[in-house]
Write a protein that holds these residues in place. Structure first.
Motif, PDB file in Angstrom:
ATOM      1  N   PHE A  67       8.703   3.269   7.159  1.00 59.65           N
ATOM      2  CA  PHE A  67       7.815   4.322   6.454  1.00 59.65           C
ATOM      3  C   PHE A  67       8.727   5.265   5.804  1.00 59.65           C
ATOM      4  CE2 PHE A  67       5.049   2.332   9.463  1.00 59.65           C
ATOM      5  CZ  PHE A  67       3.812   2.637   8.739  1.00 59.65           C
ATOM      6  N   GLU A  68      10.025   5.570   6.427  1.00 57.00           N
ATOM      7  CA  GLU A  68      10.930   6.551   5.715  1.00 57.00           C
ATOM      8  C   GLU A  68      11.521   5.836   4.449  1.00 57.00           C
ATOM      9  OE1 GLU A  68      12.845   8.458   9.808  1.00 57.00           O
ATOM     10  OE2 GLU A  68      13.767   6.734   8.893  1.00 57.00           O
ATOM     11  N   GLU A  69      11.751   4.665   4.507  1.00 57.31           N
ATOM     12  CA  GLU A  69      12.043   4.189   3.278  1.00 57.31           C
ATOM     13  C   GLU A  69      10.912   3.964   2.212  1.00 57.31           C
ATOM     14  OE1 GLU A  69      13.922  -0.137   1.420  1.00 57.31           O
ATOM     15  OE2 GLU A  69      13.614   0.026   3.883  1.00 57.31           O
ATOM     16  N   ALA A  70       9.933   3.954   2.459  1.00 55.14           N
ATOM     17  CA  ALA A  70       8.680   3.767   1.433  1.00 55.14           C
ATOM     18  C   ALA A  70       8.218   5.210   1.166  1.00 55.14           C
ATOM     19  CB  ALA A  70       7.780   3.027   1.943  1.00 55.14           C
ATOM     20  N   LEU A  71       8.086   5.994   2.000  1.00 59.02           N
ATOM     21  CA  LEU A  71       7.582   7.402   1.872  1.00 59.02           C
ATOM     22  C   LEU A  71       8.786   8.552   1.449  1.00 59.02           C
ATOM     23  CD1 LEU A  71       4.821   7.455   4.464  1.00 59.02           C
ATOM     24  CD2 LEU A  71       4.799   6.880   2.137  1.00 59.02           C
ATOM     25  N   GLY A  72       9.804   8.509   1.928  1.00 57.52           N
ATOM     26  CA  GLY A  72      10.927   9.531   1.831  1.00 57.52           C
ATOM     27  C   GLY A  72      11.480   9.621   3.101  1.00 57.52           C
ATOM     28  N   ALA A  73      13.053   9.731   3.212  1.00 59.27           N
ATOM     29  CA  ALA A  73      13.748   9.992   4.314  1.00 59.27           C
ATOM     30  C   ALA A  73      13.312  11.185   5.158  1.00 59.27           C
ATOM     31  CB  ALA A  73      15.083  10.021   3.943  1.00 59.27           C
ATOM     32  N   GLN A  74      12.532  12.256   4.406  1.00 60.06           N
ATOM     33  CA  GLN A  74      12.415  13.758   4.966  1.00 60.06           C
ATOM     34  C   GLN A  74      10.938  13.556   5.530  1.00 60.06           C
ATOM     35  OE1 GLN A  74      14.824  15.840   5.414  1.00 60.06           O
ATOM     36  NE2 GLN A  74      15.884  14.089   4.676  1.00 60.06           N
ATOM     37  N   THR A  75      10.149  12.441   5.304  1.00 59.59           N
ATOM     38  CA  THR A  75       8.799  12.538   5.860  1.00 59.59           C
ATOM     39  C   THR A  75       8.721  12.200   7.402  1.00 59.59           C
ATOM     40  OG1 THR A  75       8.283  11.098   3.756  1.00 59.59           O
ATOM     41  CG2 THR A  75       6.629  10.885   5.722  1.00 59.59           C
ATOM     42  N   PRO A  76       8.066  13.323   7.912  1.00 61.30           N
ATOM     43  CA  PRO A  76       7.788  13.245   9.574  1.00 61.30           C
ATOM     44  C   PRO A  76       6.829  11.839   9.928  1.00 61.30           C
ATOM     45  CG  PRO A  76       7.088  15.388   8.553  1.00 61.30           C
ATOM     46  CD  PRO A  76       7.500  14.343   7.518  1.00 61.30           C
ATOM     47  N   ILE A  92      -0.614   3.109  13.005  1.00 63.65           N
ATOM     48  CA  ILE A  92      -1.029   2.390  13.883  1.00 63.65           C
ATOM     49  C   ILE A  92      -0.763   0.762  13.653  1.00 63.65           C
ATOM     50  CG2 ILE A  92      -2.570   4.102  14.566  1.00 63.65           C
ATOM     51  CD1 ILE A  92      -4.921   2.164  13.618  1.00 63.65           C
ATOM     52  N   ALA A  93       0.038   0.524  12.808  1.00 72.61           N
ATOM     53  CA  ALA A  93       0.297  -0.947  12.208  1.00 72.61           C
ATOM     54  C   ALA A  93       1.414  -1.504  13.126  1.00 72.61           C
ATOM     55  CB  ALA A  93       0.730  -0.823  10.943  1.00 72.61           C
ATOM     56  N   ALA A  94       1.075  -2.593  13.735  1.00 70.88           N
ATOM     57  CA  ALA A  94       2.047  -3.283  14.595  1.00 70.88           C
ATOM     58  C   ALA A  94       3.074  -3.778  13.841  1.00 70.88           C
ATOM     59  CB  ALA A  94       1.201  -4.552  15.467  1.00 70.88           C
ATOM     60  N   GLY A  95       4.327  -3.632  14.467  1.00 72.07           N
ATOM     61  CA  GLY A  95       5.224  -4.311  13.804  1.00 72.07           C
ATOM     62  C   GLY A  95       6.168  -3.538  12.687  1.00 72.07           C
ATOM     63  N   TRP A  96       5.544  -2.359  12.399  1.00 71.84           N
ATOM     64  CA  TRP A  96       6.205  -1.612  11.497  1.00 71.84           C
ATOM     65  C   TRP A  96       6.845  -0.607  11.943  1.00 71.84           C
ATOM     66  CZ3 TRP A  96       6.808  -0.831   5.896  1.00 71.84           C
ATOM     67  CH2 TRP A  96       6.220  -1.978   5.243  1.00 71.84           C
ATOM     68  N   ARG A  97       8.283  -0.602  11.696  1.00 68.65           N
ATOM     69  CA  ARG A  97       9.397   0.298  12.356  1.00 68.65           C
ATOM     70  C   ARG A  97       9.187   1.671  11.595  1.00 68.65           C
ATOM     71  NH1 ARG A  97      10.127  -2.493  16.746  1.00 68.65           N
ATOM     72  NH2 ARG A  97      10.962  -4.516  16.438  1.00 68.65           N
ATOM     73  N   ILE A  98       9.355   2.822  12.088  1.00 67.22           N
ATOM     74  CA  ILE A  98       9.569   4.069  11.539  1.00 67.22           C
ATOM     75  C   ILE A  98      10.547   4.009  10.386  1.00 67.22           C
ATOM     76  CG2 ILE A  98      10.550   6.353  11.681  1.00 67.22           C
ATOM     77  CD1 ILE A  98       9.323   6.459  14.760  1.00 67.22           C
ATOM     78  N   ALA A  99      11.457   3.332  10.471  1.00 68.73           N
ATOM     79  CA  ALA A  99      12.626   3.152   9.250  1.00 68.73           C
ATOM     80  C   ALA A  99      11.872   2.567   8.014  1.00 68.73           C
ATOM     81  CB  ALA A  99      13.595   2.416   9.408  1.00 68.73           C
ATOM     82  N   ALA A 133       0.721  -1.108   0.090  1.00 73.19           N
ATOM     83  CA  ALA A 133       0.038   0.146  -0.248  1.00 73.19           C
ATOM     84  C   ALA A 133       0.785   1.279  -0.048  1.00 73.19           C
ATOM     85  CB  ALA A 133      -0.800   0.110   1.219  1.00 73.19           C
ATOM     86  N   LEU A 134       1.754   1.260   0.882  1.00 74.83           N
ATOM     87  CA  LEU A 134       2.774   2.463   1.018  1.00 74.83           C
ATOM     88  C   LEU A 134       3.120   3.191  -0.342  1.00 74.83           C
ATOM     89  CD1 LEU A 134       4.774   1.660   3.868  1.00 74.83           C
ATOM     90  CD2 LEU A 134       3.026   3.196   3.845  1.00 74.83           C
ATOM     91  N   PRO A 135       3.824   2.443  -1.546  1.00 74.66           N
ATOM     92  CA  PRO A 135       4.110   3.345  -2.548  1.00 74.66           C
ATOM     93  C   PRO A 135       2.959   4.291  -3.194  1.00 74.66           C
ATOM     94  CG  PRO A 135       4.831   1.187  -2.569  1.00 74.66           C
ATOM     95  CD  PRO A 135       3.881   1.203  -1.563  1.00 74.66           C
ATOM     96  N   ALA A 136       1.847   4.074  -3.116  1.00 79.43           N
ATOM     97  CA  ALA A 136       0.843   4.763  -3.622  1.00 79.43           C
ATOM     98  C   ALA A 136       0.609   6.171  -2.792  1.00 79.43           C
ATOM     99  CB  ALA A 136      -0.694   4.003  -3.521  1.00 79.43           C
ATOM    100  N   TYR A 137       1.158   6.174  -1.944  1.00 80.59           N
ATOM    101  CA  TYR A 137       1.174   7.465  -0.822  1.00 80.59           C
ATOM    102  C   TYR A 137       2.289   8.303  -0.841  1.00 80.59           C
ATOM    103  CZ  TYR A 137      -3.092   5.068   0.013  1.00 80.59           C
ATOM    104  OH  TYR A 137      -4.418   4.455  -0.100  1.00 80.59           O
ATOM    105  N   LYS A 138       3.652   7.764  -1.827  1.00 76.77           N
ATOM    106  CA  LYS A 138       4.755   8.617  -1.381  1.00 76.77           C
ATOM    107  C   LYS A 138       4.378  10.014  -2.044  1.00 76.77           C
ATOM    108  CE  LYS A 138       9.555   8.096  -2.807  1.00 76.77           C
ATOM    109  NZ  LYS A 138      10.771   7.195  -3.360  1.00 76.77           N
ATOM    110  N   ALA A 139       3.817  10.251  -3.029  1.00 82.92           N
ATOM    111  CA  ALA A 139       3.708  11.601  -3.731  1.00 82.92           C
ATOM    112  C   ALA A 139       2.862  12.425  -2.734  1.00 82.92           C
ATOM    113  CB  ALA A 139       2.712  11.264  -5.073  1.00 82.92           C
ATOM    114  N   PHE A 140       2.187  12.059  -1.914  1.00 85.49           N
ATOM    115  CA  PHE A 140       1.666  12.953  -0.961  1.00 85.49           C
ATOM    116  C   PHE A 140       2.520  13.320   0.129  1.00 85.49           C
ATOM    117  CE2 PHE A 140      -2.385  10.284  -1.856  1.00 85.49           C
ATOM    118  CZ  PHE A 140      -3.009  11.546  -2.413  1.00 85.49           C
ATOM    119  N   ALA A 141       3.610  12.385   0.555  1.00 88.88           N
ATOM    120  CA  ALA A 141       4.570  12.498   1.476  1.00 88.88           C
ATOM    121  C   ALA A 141       5.528  13.457   0.884  1.00 88.88           C
ATOM    122  CB  ALA A 141       5.405  11.249   2.023  1.00 88.88           C
TER     123      ALA A 141
END
Length: 271
Positions: free
Chosen positions: A107-116, A98-105, A81-89
């Motif tokens: 999301f940074e990898e999928a959405l961009g390193a500068q994403t809060p 709120i997804a269990a097990g998914w580290r912050i890293a 699912a994440l790649p479809a939202y990279k442009a928004f980020a």
């Protein structure tokens, strides 16, 4: 609560729906919320109140600029699912997961390193406004974003923050899985009542109502749980005899400690 733009909720199952209900009750305008969820049927109540819906990311308006994307999909679905939202980020949207097990890293990898990114671990009592959520954030998430995310999760219960993301594994074990342990306690208490001679339905009623009532007592009390326990334990009484077994060296505490350790280890493996 000032989000600074639309809120995009990706996934609206039981937890996502509980969160959304809490947000709307806290005053977030339905017109400021977009839901991405393939099945629209359970969402009709929200849609009737003015919340927008799209079956997938491709169905969102091209000019939509969400301030915050809340990921409430099952953990095993996030990678797809994440790649479809990279442009928004990339356009400035922050992420709250709120997804269990998914580290912050991840999301940074999928959405961009500068994403809060803010990561949260809620539990199922959020469905009745009595949840417990622990949050942590990356260094791109400023104080304002953290305040907003805290307010969003406070709409369904109590919140706390940790600086060390590694503690989320233990949080997952204690409060994330905690409701299941309490439900098991009810089952065990009822079964013990049956073995002591109670009819099955009465044993279950006693167990359910007692645990629910004890939970409410500890919720409203200012005293610690240990004091509440002592208050209902008369010297030489029946409760003391039971506690001698439950508090023995091989009693409830070492069993619970092993259980939490196992769940914590599993959470680390999944992450």
């Amino acid at each position: 609560m000032n989000l600074g733009g639309p809120l995009l909720l990706v996934g609206c199952g039981k937890m996502g729906g509980a969160l959304l209900e809490g947000w709307l009750s806290q005053g977030i305008a339905p017109a400021d919320v977009w839901i991405v969820e393939p099945n629209a049927e359970p969402l009709q109540g929200f849609i009737a109140r003015g919340v927008h819906h799209a079956p997938d990311a491709a169905g969102l308006p091209g000019d939509l600029k969400p301030a915050l994307i809340v990921f409430a999909v099952k953990p095993q679905m996030l990678a797809a699912a994440l790649p479809a939202y990279k442009a928004f980020a990339e356009a400035g949207a922050a992420a709250l997961s709120i997804a269990a097990g998914w580290r912050i890293a991840g999301f940074e990898e999928a959405l961009g390193a500068q994403t809060p990114v803010v990561r949260a671990m809620p539990n199922t009592p959020a469905a009745v406004g009595r949840g417990m959520t622990v949050l942590c954030a990356n260094d791109k998430a400023d104080a304002k974003l953290q305040e907003v995310c805290g307010e969003l999760l406070s709409a369904v219960g109590e919140t706390a923050w940790v600086d060390d993301e590694g503690l989320i594994d233990a949080v997952t074990a204690v409060s994330g899985g905690g409701p299941a342990y309490v439900f098991l306690l009810i089952e065990c208490l009822a079964k013990a009542g049956v073995e002591a001679g109670l009819p099955e339905d009465l044993a279950m009623q006693c167990a359910r109502v007692t645990v629910a009532g004890a939970g409410e007592l500890v919720h409203i009390a200012s005293e610690p749980a240990s004091t509440l326990r002592e208050n209902v334990t008369s010297p030489g009484g029946t409760t003391l005899e039971a506690l001698k077994i439950l508090m023995a060296e091989d009693g409830l505490q070492p069993l619970m400690t092993r259980a939490i350790a196992a769940a914590t280890a599993r959470s680390k493996e999944l992450g």
